[in-house]
Motif scaffolding. Structure first.
Motif, mmCIF file in Angstrom:
data_model
loop_
_atom_site.group_PDB
_atom_site.id
_atom_site.type_symbol
_atom_site.label_atom_id
_atom_site.label_comp_id
_atom_site.label_asym_id
_atom_site.label_seq_id
_atom_site.Cartn_x
_atom_site.Cartn_y
_atom_site.Cartn_z
ATOM 1 N N ASN A 126 -5.932 -1.329 8.593
ATOM 2 C CA ASN A 126 -6.429 -1.596 7.247
ATOM 3 C C ASN A 126 -6.990 -0.372 6.540
ATOM 4 O OD1 ASN A 126 -6.230 -4.609 6.515
ATOM 5 N ND2 ASN A 126 -6.903 -4.623 8.649
ATOM 6 N N HIS B 4 -6.074 2.622 -0.543
ATOM 7 C CA HIS B 4 -5.377 2.151 -1.741
ATOM 8 C C HIS B 4 -6.370 1.783 -2.837
ATOM 9 C CE1 HIS B 4 -2.242 0.027 -4.071
ATOM 10 N NE2 HIS B 4 -3.187 -0.871 -4.299
ATOM 11 N N TRP B 5 -7.515 1.248 -2.451
ATOM 12 C CA TRP B 5 -8.465 0.709 -3.429
ATOM 13 C C TRP B 5 -9.379 1.758 -4.045
ATOM 14 C CZ3 TRP B 5 -9.495 -3.974 0.220
ATOM 15 C CH2 TRP B 5 -8.593 -5.002 -0.091
ATOM 16 N N ARG C 65 -5.405 -0.161 3.245
ATOM 17 C CA ARG C 65 -5.981 -0.931 2.139
ATOM 18 C C ARG C 65 -7.197 -0.223 1.560
ATOM 19 N NH1 ARG C 65 -4.684 -6.467 5.083
ATOM 20 N NH2 ARG C 65 -2.982 -7.224 3.749
ATOM 21 N N THR D 225 0.819 -1.214 0.000
ATOM 22 C CA THR D 225 0.000 0.000 0.000
ATOM 23 C C THR D 225 0.851 1.262 0.000
ATOM 24 O OG1 THR D 225 -0.126 -0.169 2.421
ATOM 25 C CG2 THR D 225 -1.980 -1.057 1.150
ATOM 26 N N VAL E 69 -1.437 -5.908 -0.947
ATOM 27 C CA VAL E 69 -2.727 -5.963 -1.631
ATOM 28 C C VAL E 69 -2.493 -6.586 -3.005
ATOM 29 C CG1 VAL E 69 -3.819 -4.000 -0.474
ATOM 30 C CG2 VAL E 69 -2.377 -3.604 -2.480
ATOM 31 N N CYS F 286 -12.658 -4.754 4.891
ATOM 32 C CA CYS F 286 -11.915 -4.866 3.629
ATOM 33 C C CYS F 286 -12.284 -6.152 2.898
ATOM 34 C CB CYS F 286 -10.415 -4.829 3.905
ATOM 35 S SG CYS F 286 -9.759 -3.190 4.263
#
Length: 429
Positions: free
Chosen positions: A307, A313-314, A310, A6, A31, A253
């Motif tokens: 998290n 990041h997405w 994550r 990440t 990830v 997540c």
């Protein structure tokens, strides 16, 4: 498939290496390079079969690929039933039917089996370091207990978990050692991350992670969301909207991952306790970790959720993340009221964590939402007898597996929150 950090400081890494490492070398979380699309609208016969479909693209090229079906059968040997509640369109996804009566049993068992399959004969034992705010440590302990080649070191905040949770962390012995930390879960998580990032310590004593930072925890948890949504869609032709109680955001997540992979999941709503780092951020505030507050829903007592990396990041940016998710904080007084009313109103007995999601459901219904919603029941209420039983006015039956844990003797080592003390404990363990 390869995996990236990440934080962007690590070359694409194969699944097996990322799984063994736990934390990426730059301190980030691994990830997938991309999220694959899978036909997850098909209702598969078993949860293990759905798990195999979810995990197969991630394990392409892995040594584990030929063992995947067996790994899934071992990890997902107990069901995750989606049951109707009393209200129209109201459901509960029960994730507490494993050996430690919490949702973390599924992924912990997959991780232990996967790491065991990857371990080369004759290599030194690996110490699995796990910080827990209540349920993770017990699930990891059960999964790795007496597994050759592994030791487990559990860090948990002293006095901030329920008595039965504490016993479940301390009752294993053999290759499992519990440490009571004189601080918060965030202190435990910091110590775990410091150990995993200490290259000198890892050269002396191989370490691994079993927290939700691990891919071996994240990826398998998508399976029960995909399974429930597929069967609901197959029966009703409608997507399943999901309310996830969450603290460190690992389970959240996983739900998002299942949705993006193609499971027929509609909206995701995250239920938090009074530790409202995420709800503040989703509501528009700049992201800022907070000091953890102790609550009745102690497994969600996290002020700095790992998290979040994550999640961010997405999405293209924070605005896109805020548009995709909702998050609601629930205080202790509301948790108590919800637990007390749940048997009559919903037909279930709820643990404090499940109660946060039930309250969100009640709020949605009061606002006129008529969609099909599933409340995620993350732990069995018997783990929180001192909270739940006085509120509902009766005892809660204890599942057999939890009763077995409670019958064992328990012990732990008490440590301060400084890293050097913890480092020396790991070296001596």
């Amino acid at each position: 498939m390869n995996f990236v950090s990440t934080r962007g400081g690590v070359a694409p890494t194969p699944f097996d290496a990322a799984l063994v490492a736990g934390l990426a070398p730059d301190g980030g979380l691994y990830v997938p390079e991309s999220i694959p699309r899978v036909d997850l609208e098909i209702p598969r016969a078993t949860l293990a079969a759905t798990a195999e479909a979810v995990l197969a693209p991630y394990l392409a090229g892995s040594q584990l690929r030929t063992h995947l079906a067996a790994l899934c059968r071992e990890a997902f040997a107990f069901d995750a039933p989606l049951r109707p509640m009393r209200g129209a369109g109201d459901h509960v996804l029960e994730l507490f039917h494993g050996p430690t009566a919490a949702f973390k049993d599924y992924a912990a068992r997959f991780l232990a089996a996967a790491l065991g399959a990857l371990r080369a004969p004759g290599t030194p034992d690996t110490t699995i370091v796990v910080a827990t705010s209540g349920d993770t440590g017990a699930a990891v302990a059960a999964a790795f207990h007496r597994r050759p080649g592994f030791r487990v070191a559990i860090l948990y905040p002293d006095g901030k978990v329920s008595p039965r949770q504490s016993h479940g962390l301390e009752c294993w012995g053999d290759n499992v050692q519990a440490y009571r930390i004189a601080g918060s879960f965030d202190d435990c998580q910091r110590l775990a991350k410091q150990a995993l990032a200490d290259t000198a310590l890892r050269a002396e004593r191989p370490l691994g992670s079993a927290n939700s930072i691990s891919l071996g925890r994240l990826l398998p948890q998508a399976a029960y969301y995909a399974h429930a949504a597929a069967h609901h869609h197959g029966a009703h032709g409608r997507p399943l909207h999901v309310i996830v109680p969450t603290g460190n955001l690992g389970n959240a997540c996983a739900a998002l991952l299942a949705q993006r992979m193609g499971a027929p999941i509609g909206s995701l709503h995250l239920a938090c306790n009074a530790n409202d780092t995420l709800p503040r951020f989703i509501a528009g505030a700049a992201y800022a970790a907070q000091t953890t507050r102790a609550t009745l829903a102690n497994a969600m007592d996290v002020g700095a959720p790992s998290n979040i990396e994550r999640l961010r990041h997405w999405f293209a940016d924070d605005d896109a993340l805020r548009a995709a998710l909702r998050a609601t904080p629930v205080d202790d007084a509301t948790i108590r009221d919800t637990i007390a009313a749940a048997p009559a109103q919903h037909g279930i007995v709820a643990c404090p964590h499940t109660a946060t999601a039930l309250h969100v459901l009640e709020t949605l219904r009061a606002a006129g939402d008529t969609r099909d919603w599933a409340v995620v029941a993350t732990a069995h209420p018997a783990k929180f007898d001192t909270i739940v039983e006085p509120l509902i006015g009766r005892t809660v039956d204890v599942p057999d597996a939890l009763a077995d844990c409670l019958a064992r003797p328990a012990s732990a080592i008490t440590l301060a929150t400084d890293f050097e003390t913890w480092r020396q404990a790991l070296r001596a363990g």
